[in-house]
Scaffold this motif. Structure first.
Motif, short mmCIF file in Angstrom:
data_model
loop_
_atom_site.label_atom_id
_atom_site.label_comp_id
_atom_site.label_asym_id
_atom_site.label_seq_id
_atom_site.Cartn_x
_atom_site.Cartn_y
_atom_site.Cartn_z
N GLY A 121 24.35 -104.68 86.74
CA GLY A 121 25.83 -105.65 85.73
C GLY A 121 25.51 -105.31 84.59
O GLY A 121 24.01 -104.97 84.45
N TYR A 151 30.20 -107.19 83.21
CA TYR A 151 30.42 -106.46 84.61
C TYR A 151 28.81 -106.24 85.38
O TYR A 151 28.48 -106.17 85.19
N SER A 152 30.12 -106.48 86.63
CA SER A 152 28.69 -106.89 87.32
C SER A 152 28.93 -106.15 88.94
O SER A 152 30.04 -104.67 88.93
N GLU A 153 27.50 -105.55 89.52
CA GLU A 153 27.80 -104.42 90.48
C GLU A 153 26.65 -105.01 91.17
O GLU A 153 25.06 -105.03 89.92
#
Length: 80
Positions: free
Chosen positions: A4, A17-19
């Motif tokens: 992210g 933005y997250s991942e």
């Protein structure tokens, strides 16, 4: 590790933005193998990632940094 990120704007706005970290590195061995094959064949690029495409990616990254006002150390002193 990829993952992210957060973009912060001068007005204080933040976009996140997250991942999960590491979501992109699993396939890098395929890229490394393609590069090794190209080098062994005396090539300077691969069909999957041409030299022109690599240069364009760097131009876009430079423009993003320019618009964001980011410079690497010593970059401001480089000849034009």
């Amino acid at each position: 590790m990829p993952g992210g990120f957060e973009v912060r704007f001068p007005d204080g706005t933040r976009l996140r933005y997250s991942e999960p970290a590491g979501a992109h590195f699993e396939g890098l061995h395929y890229e490394a193998a393609a590069v090794a094959r190209a080098i062994a064949a005396g090539e300077t690029e691969t069909p999957q990632r041409t030299l022109a495409s690599s240069i364009r990616t760097m131009e876009v990254a430079d423009e993003i940094r320019r618009q964001a006002g980011l410079e690497f150390p010593g970059e401001g002193n480089a000849p034009a």
